[in-house]
Design an enzyme around this catalytic site. Structure first.
Site, short mmCIF file in Angstrom:
data_model
loop_
_atom_site.label_atom_id
_atom_site.label_comp_id
_atom_site.label_asym_id
_atom_site.label_seq_id
_atom_site.Cartn_x
_atom_site.Cartn_y
_atom_site.Cartn_z
N ASP A 282 -25.03 19.82 57.61
CA ASP A 282 -24.52 19.73 56.25
C ASP A 282 -25.56 19.01 55.39
O ASP A 282 -26.16 18.02 55.80
CB ASP A 282 -23.19 18.95 56.23
N ILE A 283 -25.75 19.51 54.18
CA ILE A 283 -26.78 18.97 53.28
C ILE A 283 -26.39 17.60 52.75
O ILE A 283 -27.25 16.83 52.30
CB ILE A 283 -27.04 19.97 52.11
N ASN B 191 -11.40 22.76 55.63
CA ASN B 191 -10.83 22.66 54.29
C ASN B 191 -10.47 24.05 53.77
O ASN B 191 -11.26 24.99 53.91
CB ASN B 191 -11.85 22.00 53.35
N GLY C 168 -9.60 20.81 49.43
CA GLY C 168 -10.93 20.26 49.21
C GLY C 168 -12.06 21.23 49.51
O GLY C 168 -13.21 20.83 49.66
N GLN C 169 -11.74 22.52 49.60
CA GLN C 169 -12.78 23.51 49.89
C GLN C 169 -13.65 23.72 48.65
O GLN C 169 -13.14 23.93 47.55
CB GLN C 169 -12.14 24.84 50.31
N HIS D 36 -15.65 28.06 57.05
CA HIS D 36 -16.53 27.18 57.84
C HIS D 36 -15.74 26.02 58.40
O HIS D 36 -14.76 25.56 57.81
CB HIS D 36 -17.70 26.66 56.99
N LEU D 37 -16.20 25.53 59.55
CA LEU D 37 -15.67 24.31 60.15
C LEU D 37 -16.69 23.21 59.95
O LEU D 37 -17.89 23.44 60.06
CB LEU D 37 -15.48 24.48 61.66
N HIS D 38 -16.18 22.00 59.67
CA HIS D 38 -17.03 20.81 59.69
C HIS D 38 -16.87 20.17 61.07
O HIS D 38 -15.74 20.01 61.56
CB HIS D 38 -16.56 19.78 58.66
#
Ligand code: AMP
Ligand code: ZN
Length: 114
Positions: A31-32, A87, A93-94, A100-102
């Protein structure tokens, strides 16, 4: 592929990402804007806007993403535990409308989430 989608551009290689794993169904990259010492994203290569758009036909893809999250967590030796977050939609909060999964780890996580 959706031409205006950030993550589709990463899948296509048009936007660079620190890729850690890739197979025919998914891509894993850093993640950036990391929220934990380990903060990785697992995205489907298929453009699916969110979990709310998933149907029963997507069950193998969803299972694959979850299983890969566990594998990647093991390969990053997140032995004390980790959190997988998906999310969904505005209240969820998307911010990027591509499934995608965090995978977050390397620190204790609070509950309930904000
Ligand atoms: P979400 O808010 O659940 O939709 O998550 C989107 C995530 O994508 C956020 O954690 C962002 O920091 C991350 N992100 C946005 N742009 C990039 C990028 N170019 N490379 C890696 N991660 C990104
Ligand atoms: Zn996309």
């Amino acid at each position: 592929m959706a031409s205006d989608c950030l993550f589709c551009k990463i899948v296509a290689g048009d936007i660079p990402a620190k890729c850690l794993y890739e197979d025919e169904l998914c891509l894993c990259f850093a993640d950036i804007n990391p929220q934990a010492p380990t903060h990785l994203l697992l995205i489907s290569k298929l453009h699916l806007p969110s979990l709310a758009h998933a149907t029963p036909q997507h069950a193998p893809l969803l299972g694959h993403l979850l299983a890969k999250a566990g594998e990647v967590a093991r390969s990053h030796t997140l032995d004390r535990g980790y959190r997988v977050v998906l999310n969904t939609g505005a209240d969820g909060g998307q911010t990027v409308d591509h499934l995608h999964l965090h995978l977050l780890g390397g620190r204790p996580m609070a509950w309930p989430p904000g």
